[in-house]
Design a protein around this motif. Structure first.
Motif, mmCIF file in Angstrom:
data_model
loop_
_atom_site.group_PDB
_atom_site.id
_atom_site.type_symbol
_atom_site.label_atom_id
_atom_site.label_comp_id
_atom_site.label_asym_id
_atom_site.label_seq_id
_atom_site.Cartn_x
_atom_site.Cartn_y
_atom_site.Cartn_z
ATOM 1 N N SER A 2 -1.306 0.617 5.351
ATOM 2 C CA SER A 2 -0.834 0.570 6.728
ATOM 3 C C SER A 2 0.419 -0.272 6.837
ATOM 4 O O SER A 2 0.583 -1.275 6.158
ATOM 5 N N GLY A 3 1.305 0.147 7.747
ATOM 6 C CA GLY A 3 2.517 -0.631 7.982
ATOM 7 C C GLY A 3 2.228 -1.974 8.623
ATOM 8 O O GLY A 3 3.097 -2.825 8.702
ATOM 9 N N LYS A 4 0.991 -2.160 9.112
ATOM 10 C CA LYS A 4 0.632 -3.423 9.755
ATOM 11 C C LYS A 4 0.311 -4.512 8.739
ATOM 12 O O LYS A 4 0.199 -5.677 9.088
ATOM 13 N N VAL A 5 0.151 -4.116 7.483
ATOM 14 C CA VAL A 5 -0.159 -5.088 6.440
ATOM 15 C C VAL A 5 1.059 -5.982 6.207
ATOM 16 O O VAL A 5 2.184 -5.511 6.113
ATOM 17 N N LYS A 6 0.830 -7.281 6.126
ATOM 18 C CA LYS A 6 1.907 -8.223 5.828
ATOM 19 C C LYS A 6 1.893 -8.568 4.346
ATOM 20 O O LYS A 6 0.823 -8.653 3.728
ATOM 21 N N TYR A 7 3.095 -8.780 3.805
ATOM 22 C CA TYR A 7 3.232 -9.137 2.393
ATOM 23 C C TYR A 7 4.060 -10.410 2.257
ATOM 24 O O TYR A 7 4.859 -10.763 3.131
ATOM 25 N N VAL A 8 3.853 -11.076 1.132
ATOM 26 C CA VAL A 8 4.681 -12.231 0.767
ATOM 27 C C VAL A 8 5.177 -12.006 -0.653
ATOM 28 O O VAL A 8 4.409 -11.608 -1.549
ATOM 29 N N GLY A 9 6.473 -12.244 -0.883
ATOM 30 C CA GLY A 9 7.057 -12.083 -2.202
ATOM 31 C C GLY A 9 7.189 -13.417 -2.912
ATOM 32 O O GLY A 9 7.478 -14.443 -2.289
ATOM 33 N N LYS A 69 8.553 -0.081 -6.025
ATOM 34 C CA LYS A 69 7.134 0.155 -6.308
ATOM 35 C C LYS A 69 6.294 0.013 -5.039
ATOM 36 O O LYS A 69 5.346 0.780 -4.822
ATOM 37 N N LEU A 70 6.645 -0.979 -4.210
ATOM 38 C CA LEU A 70 5.911 -1.168 -2.952
ATOM 39 C C LEU A 70 6.025 0.075 -2.067
ATOM 40 O O LEU A 70 5.026 0.544 -1.500
ATOM 41 N N GLU A 71 7.234 0.594 -1.956
ATOM 42 C CA GLU A 71 7.453 1.794 -1.130
ATOM 43 C C GLU A 71 6.676 2.981 -1.690
ATOM 44 O O GLU A 71 6.106 3.777 -0.937
ATOM 45 N N LYS A 72 6.632 3.124 -3.011
ATOM 46 C CA LYS A 72 5.901 4.239 -3.617
ATOM 47 C C LYS A 72 4.402 4.136 -3.345
ATOM 48 O O LYS A 72 3.701 5.153 -3.312
ATOM 49 N N LEU A 73 3.909 2.899 -3.165
ATOM 50 C CA LEU A 73 2.496 2.699 -2.864
ATOM 51 C C LEU A 73 2.180 2.908 -1.383
ATOM 52 O O LEU A 73 1.026 2.788 -0.963
ATOM 53 N N GLY A 74 3.233 3.191 -0.602
ATOM 54 C CA GLY A 74 3.033 3.417 0.827
ATOM 55 C C GLY A 74 3.298 2.204 1.680
ATOM 56 O O GLY A 74 3.099 2.243 2.903
ATOM 57 N N GLY A 75 3.733 1.101 1.055
ATOM 58 C CA GLY A 75 4.063 -0.096 1.811
ATOM 59 C C GLY A 75 5.490 -0.043 2.320
ATOM 60 O O GLY A 75 6.262 0.863 1.994
ATOM 61 N N VAL A 77 8.991 -2.453 2.807
ATOM 62 C CA VAL A 77 9.651 -3.725 2.466
ATOM 63 C C VAL A 77 9.843 -4.589 3.710
ATOM 64 O O VAL A 77 9.817 -5.823 3.640
ATOM 65 N N LYS A 78 9.994 -3.943 4.869
ATOM 66 C CA LYS A 78 10.190 -4.700 6.114
ATOM 67 C C LYS A 78 8.964 -5.524 6.481
ATOM 68 O O LYS A 78 9.040 -6.410 7.331
ATOM 69 N N ASP A 79 7.822 -5.207 5.861
ATOM 70 C CA ASP A 79 6.603 -5.964 6.134
ATOM 71 C C ASP A 79 6.441 -7.179 5.212
ATOM 72 O O ASP A 79 5.423 -7.868 5.270
ATOM 73 N N ILE A 80 7.432 -7.431 4.334
ATOM 74 C CA ILE A 80 7.463 -8.696 3.593
ATOM 75 C C ILE A 80 7.951 -9.762 4.563
ATOM 76 O O ILE A 80 9.082 -9.701 5.062
ATOM 77 N N VAL A 81 7.090 -10.718 4.876
ATOM 78 C CA VAL A 81 7.398 -11.677 5.949
ATOM 79 C C VAL A 81 7.993 -12.980 5.429
ATOM 80 O O VAL A 81 8.556 -13.763 6.202
#
Length: 525
Positions: A2-9, A69-75, A77-81
């Motif tokens: 889901s696009g609602k998922v937040k990520y941290v790099g 890779k994140l985009e290919k998994l359906g994530g 990049v804009k959700d990296i907070v």
């Protein structure tokens, strides 16, 4: 996803490779990552350098490829907070303030070219005391080639372009974190931030361990100008926005030296907890809380972390083993005892013990708690029955014994014996090694369920900076998935074997007679 998922790099720039790892925000769940090896340069024996431009290019590649890779998994990049940076410590880069171009290759932490610089500075200590701990009350560290200030002083004394630029105020100095953050936030052309965090600054010998500011007395001792230094910030706060790579616009919100990041990732957030990371070397950190514990047994006082500029710093005692995993690499590359490091455990299991063989891998001296740069490697106890399997097993045990040296010193300094040791790093895939570690120290050894504790630590710190209510101790997977090793040998056997290890160490000390001519200093604390 889901696009609602937040990520941290997490940017994890180590000695041998760099990685960008994307976590689900506030958890230890790795979504994806990309890793690239970082080549080293060896201009002379004992010298270790890396190309700063290549380091940054590799980090950019890791970021961009992980985002793909994140985009290919359906994530998205804009959700990296948020993004955090963790790095190999003590390594030094100097660059031109106006162009951003490096003035020299990075001098890497394990480089030992500064031995004569140390000798010269020891000679300059007042009252001819020649005490390597002369500066320890200010910075928590002994005079050693290990730390950044010595490398920086060497550059000033030996590279005319660096001295000229320093004299004209045209130099910026930084450890790897500073170099990466400077370039990611714009570099020379676009207002790049020149900062470092308290953990990295505490490894330079230039920061006052109490005030957490650059110390004028330390700068005067090393003959270095304060104009070259980055601003010191906390380990977890919003520093600025990324202006390069596929994560443009995302804030950089955490910075931790790699060993301190592992302390956080291992959840050693309370006084009396400790972790060991086994890689090229081995690094043990013992959380001492808000108390600055000055070691009288050869350990370093360092900043563990500071979560926010208004928060109290948390300190740690640290012991460093110079040669851990690299000792196994030496057995492979120099002695040809096996072809792959993956063979080590099976090979060591072919024998029940080391047949009284003891290996002290002091290839370039001993670190904590001995601090003896004239020590050299020795193998003791060889007999006609000794086989390559015994030597491999003795090498694993040598790392365990060095860890006991440090843990004994920590117990003496803090008065509280450890009940358990949290462990991580590449060597912890070897179950026999961890059982030997538990046996030879006499405590429970607990392996992290994920290998990425360093990146995890800085990712958690990065998320905390933008979500102040986030509790780092919550949201992680349950601890029961960690693997525990318990001692299975008797205390008498443990102590007998440790006594023989100390005998072997005595034989290794003072071996480098060429260095000993200039004083043969015994660097026991």
């Amino acid at each position: 996803m889901s696009g609602k998922v937040k990520y941290v790099g997490a940017i994890d720039e180590g000695t041998s490779s760099a990685r960008f790892i994307i976590f689900k925000a506030g958890t230890d769940e790795v979504v994806c990552y990309h890793q690239v090896e970082v080549p080293s340069i060896y201009p002379q024996e004992g010298w270790v350098e890396q190309d700063p431009v290549l380091i940054y290019d590799i980090v950019k590649t890791c970021i961009d490829e992980a985002c793909v890779k994140l985009e290919k998994l359906g994530g998205n990049v804009k959700d990296i907070v948020a993004v955090g940076v963790t790095n190999q410590r003590e390594s030094v880069i100097v660059w031109n303030r106006h162009t951003g171009e490096p003035l020299h290759n990075a001098i890497i932490w394990l480089d030992n070219r500064t031995t004569t610089t140390v000798d010269d500075l020891i000679e300059s200590i007042p009252n001819n005391s020649k005490n390597i701990n002369y500066l320890k009350p200010l910075c928590g560290l002994p005079l050693s080639p290990y730390f950044s200030a010595l490398k920086l002083r060497w550059l000033r004394d030996n590279v005319p372009a660096v001295k000229k630029a320093m004299d004209h105020g045209d130099v910026m100095f930084g450890t790897i974190d500073s170099w990466l953050i400077y370039n990611l936030t714009g570099g020379a052309k676009n207002g790049g931030l020149h900062i470092t965090d308290v953990t990295n600054a505490s490894r330079t010998m230039l920061m006052n361990i109490e005030t957490l500011q650059w110390d004028p007395h330390l700068l005067k001792f090393f003959g270095l100008p304060n104009t070259i230094l980055p601003k010191i910030v906390s380990s977890s706060e919003v520093y600025g926005l990324v202006k390069d790579t596929d994560i443009k616009g995302i804030p950089i919100t955490a910075c931790l030296g790699d060993q301190q990041a592992a302390l956080v990732g291992q959840q050693c957030l309370h006084r009396g907890q400790a972790k060991a990371t086994y890689g090229t070397g081995c690094f043990l950190l013992y959380n001492t809380g808000t108390a600055i514990v000055t070691s009288s047994h050869g350990l370093l006082t360092t900043v563990g972390y500071q979560f926010g500029k208004d928060s109290n710093p948390i300190y740690a005692l640290e012991g460093s083993v110079a040669i851990a995993g690299v000792a196994l690499t030496w057995l492979r590359d120099n002695l040809g005892l096996f072809e792959s490091l993956g063979q080590v455990e099976a090979m060591a299991r072919l024998v029940d013990n080391s047949l009284d063989v003891y290996f002290v891998p002091a290839f370039s001296g001993l670190y904590a708690p001995y601090w003896n740069q004239e020590a050299r490697g020795v193998i003791c106890g060889l007999s006609e029955e000794t086989t390559s399997e015994h030597i491999v097993r003795a090498t694993l045990e040598s790392i365990c014994f060095q860890v006991r040296d440090i843990l004994d010193s920590m117990k003496k300094d803090c008065g509280i014996p450890l009940a358990k040791l949290m462990v991580d790093g590449g060597m912890t895939v070897n179950s026999l090694f961890l059982q030997l570690q538990s046996d030879l120290v006499g405590i429970n050894v607990i392996r992290s369920k994920i290998a990425e504790t360093t990146a995890l630590g800085v990712a958690l710190a990065a998320y905390r900076a933008i979500e102040p209510s986030f509790n780092i101790e919550e949201g992680l997977s349950a601890g029961e998935e960690r693997i525990k090793y318990k001692p299975i040998i008797s205390e008498n056997e443990r102590d007998m074997r440790y006594h023989k290890w100390k005998m072997a160490v005595e034989r290794s000390i003072g071996w480098d007679t060429s260095a000993a001519v200039s004083g043969n200093r015994d660097l026991f604390d």
